[in-house]
Design a protein around this motif. Structure first.
Motif, PDB file in Angstrom:
ATOM      1  N   PRO A 107       0.813  -1.226   0.000  1.00  0.00           N
ATOM      2  CA  PRO A 107       0.000   0.000   0.000  1.00  0.00           C
ATOM      3  C   PRO A 107       0.851   1.284   0.000  1.00  0.00           C
ATOM      4  CG  PRO A 107      -0.901  -1.574   1.547  1.00  0.00           C
ATOM      5  CD  PRO A 107       0.412  -2.125   1.068  1.00  0.00           C
ATOM      6  N   PHE A 108       1.974   1.272   0.710  1.00  0.00           N
ATOM      7  CA  PHE A 108       2.850   2.445   0.709  1.00  0.00           C
ATOM      8  C   PHE A 108       3.503   2.640  -0.649  1.00  0.00           C
ATOM      9  CE2 PHE A 108       2.731   1.204   5.200  1.00  0.00           C
ATOM     10  CZ  PHE A 108       2.251   2.394   5.743  1.00  0.00           C
ATOM     11  N   TRP A 109       3.911   1.544  -1.279  1.00  0.00           N
ATOM     12  CA  TRP A 109       4.535   1.613  -2.596  1.00  0.00           C
ATOM     13  C   TRP A 109       3.532   2.134  -3.627  1.00  0.00           C
ATOM     14  CZ3 TRP A 109       3.810  -1.380  -7.158  1.00  0.00           C
ATOM     15  CH2 TRP A 109       4.800  -1.184  -8.122  1.00  0.00           C
ATOM     16  N   ILE A 110       2.280   1.657  -3.569  1.00  0.00           N
ATOM     17  CA  ILE A 110       1.252   2.128  -4.490  1.00  0.00           C
ATOM     18  C   ILE A 110       0.954   3.599  -4.225  1.00  0.00           C
ATOM     19  CG2 ILE A 110      -1.202   1.902  -5.089  1.00  0.00           C
ATOM     20  CD1 ILE A 110      -0.895  -1.132  -4.675  1.00  0.00           C
ATOM     21  N   GLY A 111       0.891   4.002  -2.960  1.00  0.00           N
ATOM     22  CA  GLY A 111       0.632   5.410  -2.623  1.00  0.00           C
ATOM     23  C   GLY A 111       1.717   6.320  -3.159  1.00  0.00           C
ATOM     24  N   GLN A 112       2.954   5.906  -3.105  1.00  0.00           N
ATOM     25  CA  GLN A 112       4.039   6.726  -3.646  1.00  0.00           C
ATOM     26  C   GLN A 112       3.956   6.816  -5.157  1.00  0.00           C
ATOM     27  OE1 GLN A 112       7.716   5.043  -2.247  1.00  0.00           O
ATOM     28  NE2 GLN A 112       7.885   6.571  -0.603  1.00  0.00           N
ATOM     29  N   ARG A 113       3.589   5.750  -5.810  1.00  0.00           N
ATOM     30  CA  ARG A 113       3.466   5.748  -7.284  1.00  0.00           C
ATOM     31  C   ARG A 113       2.351   6.696  -7.723  1.00  0.00           C
ATOM     32  NH1 ARG A 113       7.763   3.666 -10.023  1.00  0.00           N
ATOM     33  NH2 ARG A 113       8.515   1.878  -8.874  1.00  0.00           N
ATOM     34  N   LEU A 114       1.252   6.677  -6.988  1.00  0.00           N
ATOM     35  CA  LEU A 114       0.119   7.538  -7.354  1.00  0.00           C
ATOM     36  C   LEU A 114       0.416   9.001  -7.057  1.00  0.00           C
ATOM     37  CD1 LEU A 114      -2.865   5.351  -6.121  1.00  0.00           C
ATOM     38  CD2 LEU A 114      -2.118   5.711  -8.485  1.00  0.00           C
ATOM     39  N   ALA A 115       1.159   9.269  -5.981  1.00  0.00           N
ATOM     40  CA  ALA A 115       1.466  10.635  -5.595  1.00  0.00           C
ATOM     41  C   ALA A 115       2.592  11.207  -6.453  1.00  0.00           C
ATOM     42  CB  ALA A 115       1.856  10.698  -4.118  1.00  0.00           C
TER      43      ALA A 115
END
Length: 116
Positions: A107-115
Motif C-alpha cells: 500500500p505504501f509503494w502504491i501510494g508513492q506511485r500515485l502521488a
C-alpha cells in the motif's frame, strides 16, 4: 505432565527413565502426521501425577542450573540445523514472512506511485 515438542531425545529419555525408576505409570502421545497434536508424556493416576510433576520440576531445575548460555553463534548453528532438518517448514516460514511484508508494504509503494 511433560510436553515433548522441541525436547532433545536424551532429555525425553531421562524423563521416561526417571518416571520408570519411581514406578510411575505413564503413556505418550505423538504430535501426529501434521504435527498439530500435542506430543507429551501423560500420567493417568492423580496421586502419581502430583509426584511426577514434582520429580520433573526438580529435574528441570537441575538442568537449568547446569545449562550454559546460548551465544549468537550457537543460535545460528541451531537455526541452520533446524532449517536443514525441516526444509519444508523453513520454506513456508520464509514465504509467510514475505507475504506479510508484501501486504504491509505494497500500500505504501502504491501510494508513492500515485502521488509521484
Amino acid at each position: 505432565m511433560f510436553r515433548l515438542k522441541n525436547v532433545p531425545e536424551q532429555e525425553a529419555d531421562d524423563i521416561r527413565e526417571l518416571l520408570n525408576e519411581q514406578g510411575i505409570e505413564f503413556y505418550e502421545t505423538s504430535a501426529g502426521r501434521w504435527q498439530i497434536s500435542m506430543a507429551g508424556i501423560w500420567v493417568r493416576d492423580k496421586a502419581q501425577a502430583a509426584q511426577a510433576k514434582e520429580l520433573i520440576a526438580q529435574d528441570q531445575a537441575q538442568r537449568a542450573q547446569q545449562a550454559t548460555p546460548i551465544t549468537a553463534k550457537d543460535w545460528l548453528a541451531g537455526f541452520l540445523t533446524h532449517a536443514k532438518q525441516n526444509p519444508v517448514e523453513f520454506v513456508f516460514t520464509v514465504l509467510g514472512i514475505l507475504l506479510v511484508l508484501s501486504l504491509t508494504l505494497i500500500p505504501f509503494w502504491i501510494g508513492q506511485r500515485l502521488a509521484g
